[in-house]
Design a protein around this motif. Structure first.
Motif, PDB file in Angstrom:
ATOM      1  N   PHE A 107       0.819  -1.215   0.000  1.00  0.00           N
ATOM      2  CA  PHE A 107       0.000   0.000   0.000  1.00  0.00           C
ATOM      3  C   PHE A 107       0.856   1.270   0.000  1.00  0.00           C
ATOM      4  CE2 PHE A 107       0.978  -0.820   4.395  1.00  0.00           C
ATOM      5  CZ  PHE A 107       1.158   0.426   4.949  1.00  0.00           C
ATOM      6  N   ASP A 127      -0.972   4.466  -1.749  1.00  0.00           N
ATOM      7  CA  ASP A 127      -2.193   4.285  -2.511  1.00  0.00           C
ATOM      8  C   ASP A 127      -3.303   5.116  -1.873  1.00  0.00           C
ATOM      9  OD1 ASP A 127      -4.889   2.847  -2.999  1.00  0.00           O
ATOM     10  OD2 ASP A 127      -3.548   2.028  -4.534  1.00  0.00           O
ATOM     11  N   VAL A 129      -6.470   4.798  -1.741  1.00  0.00           N
ATOM     12  CA  VAL A 129      -7.465   3.999  -1.017  1.00  0.00           C
ATOM     13  C   VAL A 129      -6.920   3.611   0.353  1.00  0.00           C
ATOM     14  CG1 VAL A 129      -8.803   1.858  -1.033  1.00  0.00           C
ATOM     15  CG2 VAL A 129      -8.518   3.167  -3.149  1.00  0.00           C
ATOM     16  N   ALA A 130      -5.641   3.253   0.419  1.00  0.00           N
ATOM     17  CA  ALA A 130      -5.023   2.908   1.705  1.00  0.00           C
ATOM     18  C   ALA A 130      -4.966   4.132   2.608  1.00  0.00           C
ATOM     19  CB  ALA A 130      -3.621   2.347   1.487  1.00  0.00           C
ATOM     20  N   GLU A 132      -7.066   6.554   2.621  1.00  0.00           N
ATOM     21  CA  GLU A 132      -8.433   6.848   3.051  1.00  0.00           C
ATOM     22  C   GLU A 132      -8.947   5.831   4.065  1.00  0.00           C
ATOM     23  OE1 GLU A 132     -12.872   6.667   1.130  1.00  0.00           O
ATOM     24  OE2 GLU A 132     -11.253   7.398  -0.145  1.00  0.00           O
ATOM     25  N   LYS A 133      -8.744   4.546   3.784  1.00  0.00           N
ATOM     26  CA  LYS A 133      -9.329   3.484   4.605  1.00  0.00           C
ATOM     27  C   LYS A 133      -8.399   2.953   5.689  1.00  0.00           C
ATOM     28  CE  LYS A 133     -12.439   1.797   1.036  1.00  0.00           C
ATOM     29  NZ  LYS A 133     -12.921   0.620   0.308  1.00  0.00           N
ATOM     30  N   PRO A 135      -4.249   1.099   6.176  1.00  0.00           N
ATOM     31  CA  PRO A 135      -3.526   0.014   5.504  1.00  0.00           C
ATOM     32  C   PRO A 135      -4.139  -1.366   5.718  1.00  0.00           C
ATOM     33  CG  PRO A 135      -2.222   0.953   7.282  1.00  0.00           C
ATOM     34  CD  PRO A 135      -3.427   1.805   7.124  1.00  0.00           C
ATOM     35  N   TYR A 138      -7.155  -1.789   3.400  1.00  0.00           N
ATOM     36  CA  TYR A 138      -6.684  -1.858   2.023  1.00  0.00           C
ATOM     37  C   TYR A 138      -6.090  -3.234   1.730  1.00  0.00           C
ATOM     38  CZ  TYR A 138      -3.732  -1.094  -2.072  1.00  0.00           C
ATOM     39  OH  TYR A 138      -3.136  -1.199  -3.300  1.00  0.00           O
ATOM     40  N   MET A 139      -5.229  -3.726   2.616  1.00  0.00           N
ATOM     41  CA  MET A 139      -4.601  -5.015   2.405  1.00  0.00           C
ATOM     42  C   MET A 139      -5.628  -6.145   2.421  1.00  0.00           C
ATOM     43  SD  MET A 139      -1.555  -4.201   1.723  1.00  0.00           S
ATOM     44  CE  MET A 139      -0.531  -5.657   1.814  1.00  0.00           C
ATOM     45  N   GLU A 141      -8.756  -5.895   1.403  1.00  0.00           N
ATOM     46  CA  GLU A 141      -9.412  -5.812   0.100  1.00  0.00           C
ATOM     47  C   GLU A 141      -8.552  -6.413  -0.996  1.00  0.00           C
ATOM     48  OE1 GLU A 141     -10.537  -1.804  -0.775  1.00  0.00           O
ATOM     49  OE2 GLU A 141     -12.110  -1.778   0.752  1.00  0.00           O
ATOM     50  N   GLN A 142      -7.247  -6.152  -0.937  1.00  0.00           N
ATOM     51  CA  GLN A 142      -6.346  -6.691  -1.939  1.00  0.00           C
ATOM     52  C   GLN A 142      -6.268  -8.208  -1.861  1.00  0.00           C
ATOM     53  OE1 GLN A 142      -4.865  -4.709  -4.395  1.00  0.00           O
ATOM     54  NE2 GLN A 142      -6.309  -3.298  -3.469  1.00  0.00           N
TER      55      GLN A 142
END
Length: 145
Positions: A107, A127, A129-130, A132-133, A135, A138-139, A141-142
């Protein structure tokens, strides 16, 4: 609006101006003379490169050599991983050094750069998104993707 002015002492003001403009800064001539240069990173972030003699007029403390003493870790974001790499390449081409390997957390991607006077800056891309949300989200989701 809040702005950040980072004051750094330099042994060679012209070299500092050339180095930081190679990294993408602009020199503000209204606050630049034989003692100091205002190096503009953005509308909110500025470096004031000051001759060592002039720097000492702002502080009664003993000067710590940035080549041998850590003072602070500055991190400046870039718009992409490629921009991080380009900034590091420009710094090395203009007298800086890039110690260590890139740090890639998925991220976030970062690299360190040391200027000719010894000041270190970490350049990073995170990133959006990371950022905003967070880490962990984000991880997660990935991992599901």
């Amino acid at each position: 609006m809040t702005s950040i002015f980072v004051n750094i002492a330099t042994t060679d003001l012209e070299r500092a101006k050339a180095y930081y403009t190679a990294l993408g800064c602009e020199v503000n001539p209204n606050f630049t003379d034989d003692n100091a240069a205002c190096l503009v990173w953005s509308d909110e972030i500025y470096f004031m490169a000051l001759t060592k003699e002039y720097f000492s007029t702002f502080n009664d403390k003993e000067f710590a050599d940035p080549k041998t003493h850590a003072q602070v870790l500055l991190s400046i974001s870039r718009d992409s991983r490629d921009d991080v790499d380009k900034t590091i390449e420009a710094g090395v081409a203009n007298g800086g050094t890039a110690p260590g390997d890139p740090q890639d957390y998925g991220f976030m991607y970062s690299r360190d750069l040391i200027d000719p006077d010894g000041y270190g800056i970490q350049f990073l891309y995170m990133d959006p998104v990371a950022a905003e949300k967070g880490p962990e989200a984000y991880m997660a989701e990935q991992a599901q993707a």
